[in-house]
Motif scaffolding. Structure first.
Motif, short mmCIF file in Angstrom:
data_model
loop_
_atom_site.label_atom_id
_atom_site.label_comp_id
_atom_site.label_asym_id
_atom_site.label_seq_id
_atom_site.Cartn_x
_atom_site.Cartn_y
_atom_site.Cartn_z
N GLU A 27 -13.60 6.85 -17.04
CA GLU A 27 -13.38 6.02 -15.84
C GLU A 27 -12.41 5.83 -15.56
O GLU A 27 -12.16 5.84 -14.79
CB GLU A 27 -15.04 5.55 -15.59
N LYS A 31 -9.86 7.11 -12.39
CA LYS A 31 -9.51 6.17 -11.15
C LYS A 31 -7.81 5.70 -11.22
O LYS A 31 -7.74 5.64 -10.23
CB LYS A 31 -10.26 4.57 -11.02
N GLU A 34 -6.07 8.37 -9.84
CA GLU A 34 -6.51 8.37 -8.35
C GLU A 34 -6.03 6.85 -7.13
O GLU A 34 -5.13 7.12 -5.82
CB GLU A 34 -7.90 8.59 -7.90
N ALA A 35 -5.60 6.18 -7.82
CA ALA A 35 -4.54 4.96 -7.84
C ALA A 35 -3.83 4.20 -8.64
O ALA A 35 -3.82 4.40 -9.56
CB ALA A 35 -6.31 4.37 -7.28
N VAL A 38 -5.73 -1.07 -10.61
CA VAL A 38 -7.22 -0.38 -10.42
C VAL A 38 -7.92 -1.80 -10.76
O VAL A 38 -6.98 -2.21 -12.08
CB VAL A 38 -7.97 0.68 -11.85
N GLU A 155 -6.33 -0.59 -3.59
CA GLU A 155 -7.01 -1.30 -5.04
C GLU A 155 -8.56 -0.77 -5.03
O GLU A 155 -9.43 -0.12 -4.41
CB GLU A 155 -7.18 -2.51 -4.51
N HIS A 156 -8.37 0.15 -6.23
CA HIS A 156 -9.62 0.71 -6.88
C HIS A 156 -10.22 0.10 -7.36
O HIS A 156 -10.16 -0.83 -8.15
CB HIS A 156 -9.79 2.58 -7.37
N MET A 158 -13.68 -1.16 -10.45
CA MET A 158 -13.73 -1.12 -11.97
C MET A 158 -14.36 -1.83 -12.03
O MET A 158 -14.81 -2.53 -13.17
CB MET A 158 -13.20 -0.36 -13.03
#
Length: 773
Positions: A27, A31, A34-35, A38, A155-156, A158
């Motif tokens: 994961e 992420k 994509e960004a 994280v 910001e992603h 997790m």
């Protein structure tokens, strides 16, 4: 045969070999694709740091400029977040450029992964810094760990859950052994007792323990340590009893933070009173600490220092204190969650104020004792300061907050060489916070003003430098400190020359000379030679440069004043180079580089690399010249250095010479190759080192006079034969002290660190003209 490429970075080793969280790692990879930011969020003790280390290791191949780890847990001053990142990236705030600007310039064009660990107590400054980085450096990705989000655009999050729990005690053993929580427990139990196996007789208890601990890694590790004395079923029973006390006897699951706190408390309650006292007192250290630190700060009348080692070892054995080796020194630290618990216990014991006061006095005392001779033992002093800087910063912050200005000034002055070589802006900021409110103790007060002036000089702020140095001179006159007065005036003369006020520079320098007439002080003499040499360079008076630098080299070498020695050698080499004496210039630059490498002085390395590049161009080595000039420029950026006024014309001339020989395209390609060298590779190139760790072949001394003098060559030969200083003195009919001085000079000239390396150099080059017979 191709060699593996050493990947850049400073990623710490994993604390266990346990491999888990495969789904989470997948994961994270997704992420981060994509960004660019994280943030791994979760409560204390859930394993965010360890997960970030694993994730960064997994992702490292995708970042050509490496993975860089920034530990923020030990930082208490929000303003120092950029400094912490700079330190992790091996950058230096050593000159005029502000830390944030230096950091962003370095990151532009880089493709790297930055991991900011433990951001929760520094959220606003950490978030602001990450925003600046992401805006300035498109190739940078960031992983942050925190108990809360950074809350910035892009910001992603997790969320990190505890470890996967076993579904039932009756699972087959092979299946249980693959469970993440069980895997961790088994590994830590093996580490604690030497052997441990999951078996049909203990599997139910192991499963129950992992479930009762909610899969929290820190709690599992603390419980696993108890297998030294208890069976797993006994551990479960005792923990269950404790949990029941919190919940009125019900078996309902506790909130996770209570589970972790209860597990820590159980470990704490199993300590004897002396172990508890040491444990709670350790929380005052912000960063890593050593045995002498603990003996000074955590001992007391009822707990003498001689008992500290055994007590500390017991805390390490119980996993309440972590241990690591740094430069062959045993260092200790507390996990952040455990430190928070220890702080509560310290307050409950009513000891917080007294122990923190001992902490302040400990670092103040070390600094004051080291002050007079620190410059003559600079390698050892810097090594200690690098190890202890987080504690020094925390103590200084406490002094500011408690208006403890006298001790704060003393501690700042005691760390002077760290500010000079590592953190110029930071040192100035501490002094500017403290000096308006006090002067410090008589021993340190005037020198604190001198330090403020000198740091301002390094920042190329002539006005502030002049003010600080003249304040130091005024204090020295009032306090009757002629050594301080002479050094302050000598440096003030350099400041006047920076503004091209030649008349003022001469007047102040003459006053400095008049003060030193009756002083037999090495630092005073060296300071005057430095000022004369620098002013001579700015005036173009090469005879003055040669005279002052030659005397300064001899004196600073004899006194082991490495910081002055590298400057004097560089200036002496410059005088020879500007006089077109290339044979005399290069050995001076080579020796200066050896000293700068030992000190890891980036500004000095920039100057010497630049001059060796110019020397190569003048010697017809045009590819080497282009690479060295490129490498020097890269070092300049990482140190935030400004070139001395004398350098730009020399660089331009060297570039024109090399371009004429190579062509513009080839020159640019070679210069770019130099820019991409690591700092150590650039030094090796400049010294013509054929492999890591070998002595510089450019120090082979083929000229009749040689880099080593006749007596030095004789001493080197006898060192190579394994003789001690006393034996060498007897053989050559000289004093042991003189032998020691020669050995230090040889180490400096060859750019090596040990007698064994001198011996290897002698073995490799014994037939050269430098060596007798």
């Amino acid at each position: 045969m191709a060699r593996p490429v050493r990947r850049l970075g400073n990623l710490p080793a994993e604390t266990t070999s346990f491999i888990g969280r495969k789904a989470d790692l997948s994961e994270l990879r997704k992420k981060l694709g994509e960004a660019r930011l994280v943030t791994v969020v979760g409560p204390g003790g859930v394993g965010k740091s360890r997960f970030a280390i694993r994730g960064a290791n997994e992702l490292s191949r995708g970042f050509s400029d490496g993975v860089w780890w920034v530990e923020l847990a030990e930082l208490r001053d929000a303003r120092l977040v950029p400094n912490a990142v700079m330190g992790a990236l091996d950058l230096r705030d050593q000159a005029a450029t502000a830390p944030l600007e230096l950091l962003l310039v370095h990151l532009r064009g880089k493709k790297l992964l930055l991991v900011l660990d433990n951001c929760e107590h520094l959220l606003p400054p950490a978030a602001s810094l990450v925003e600046h980085i992401l805006s300035a450096a498109p190739g940078v990705r960031v992983i942050a760990t925190s108990r809360e989000p950074l809350s910035i655009p892009g910001e992603h999050l997790m969320p990190l859950s505890p470890l996967e729990l076993p579904s039932a005690p009756s699972e087959p053993l092979d299946q249980l052994r693959q469970n993440e929580a069980v895997m961790l427990f088994i590994e830590r139990a093996v580490a604690a007792r030497g052997e441990f196996e999951l078996s049909p007789t203990n599997q139910a208890a192991v499963v129950e323990l992992c479930r009762r601990l909610d899969g929290l890694p820190l709690a599992i590790e603390l419980a696993a340590v108890r297998t030294r004395a208890l069976g797993v079923a006994q551990i479960v029973e005792r923990l269950t009893d404790r949990f029941a006390l919190l919940t009125g006897g019900t078996r309902a699951a506790l909130p996770r933070h209570q589970t972790l706190e209860t597990t820590i408390e159980w470990s704490h309650d199993l300590l004897n009173p002396s172990e508890r006292a040491i444990f709670r007192r350790l929380c005052v250290f912000a960063g890593r600490f050593t045995l002498p630190d603990v003996e000074a700060v955590a001992s007391s009348t009822d707990l003498p220092a001689r008992r500290v080692l055994d007590l500390l070892s017991g805390l390490v054995d119980r996993s309440l204190v972590g241990k690591e080796e740094i430069k062959d020194i045993a260092c200790y630290r507390l996990h952040e969650t455990i430190r928070e618990y220890a702080r509560l216990k310290l307050r409950d014991a009513g000891e917080e104020e007294a122990v923190e006061d001992r902490l302040v006095e400990h670092y103040r005392g070390i600094g004051l004792r080291a002050m007079p001779d620190a410059r003559f033992h600079l390698l050892e002093r810097l090594s200690w300061l690098e190890l202890e800087i987080d504690n020094i910063r925390a103590v200084l912050r406490r002094c500011v907050e408690r208006a403890d200005f006298t001790r704060g000034i003393d501690i700042t002055q005691g760390a002077a060489w760290y500010w000079i070589t590592h953190a110029t802006t930071e040192g100035l900021r501490w002094l500017e916070e403290l000096l308006p409110h006090g002067r410090g103790s008589p021993q340190a007060a005037g020198w604190a003003y001198f330090l403020r002036g000198f740091l301002s000089l390094l920042k190329a702020d002539a006005a502030k430098a002049r003010t600080g140095l003249l304040e130091a001179a005024s204090y020295a006159r009032d306090a009757g400190q002629p050594a301080l007065l002479s050094q302050a005036l000598a440096m003030a003369a350099v400041t006047e020359m920076m503004t091209w006020d030649l008349q003022a520079a001469r007047r102040v320098l003459e006053e400095a000379h008049a003060v030193r007439t009756d002083l037999d002080d090495v630092a005073v003499k060296v300071g005057l030679f430095q000022a004369r040499s620098l002013i001579g360079l700015m005036r173009g008076d090469l005879d003055e440069v040669r005279a002052a630098s030659s005397a300064g080299v001899e004196l600073s070498r004899e006194a082991n004043d490495l910081y002055a020695l590298q400057m004097m050698l560089t200036n002496l080499g410059l005088a020879a180079f500007l006089s077109a004496d290339l044979d005399q210039a290069k050995p001076r630059f080579i020796e200066a580089m050896g000293v700068a490498r030992k000190l890891d002085d980036r500004v000095a390395l920039y100057y010497v690399l630049t001059m060796l590049g110019c020397h190569a161009a003048s010697s017809g080595q045009h590819r080497l010249a282009a690479q060295l000039i490129g490498a020097a420029d890269s070092v300049r950026i990482t140190a935030g250095a400004n070139p001395l006024p004398i350098l730009p014309p020399l660089i331009a001339e060297a570039e024109q010479t090399a371009i004429a020989a190579l062509g513009k395209a080839k020159f640019d390609a070679e210069m770019e190759k130099g820019r991409r060298l690591t700092r150590q590779a650039a030094i090796a190139l400049a010294l013509d080192e054929r492999q890591q760790g070998s002595p510089p072949s450019s120090a082979l001394n083929r000229s009749p006079d040689g880099l080593l003098g006749k007596r030095e060559a004789e001493v080197a030969q006898l060192v190579g034969e394994g003789l001690s200083n006393k034996q060498i003195g007897a053989r050559l009919f000289i004093s042991e002290r003189t032998v020691d001085s020669h050995v230090r000079s040889i180490l400096n000239k060859l750019g090596v660190n040990s007698r064994a390396q001198i011996a290897r150099w002698v073995e490799a080059h014994g037939s050269e003209r430098t060596l007798p017979g």
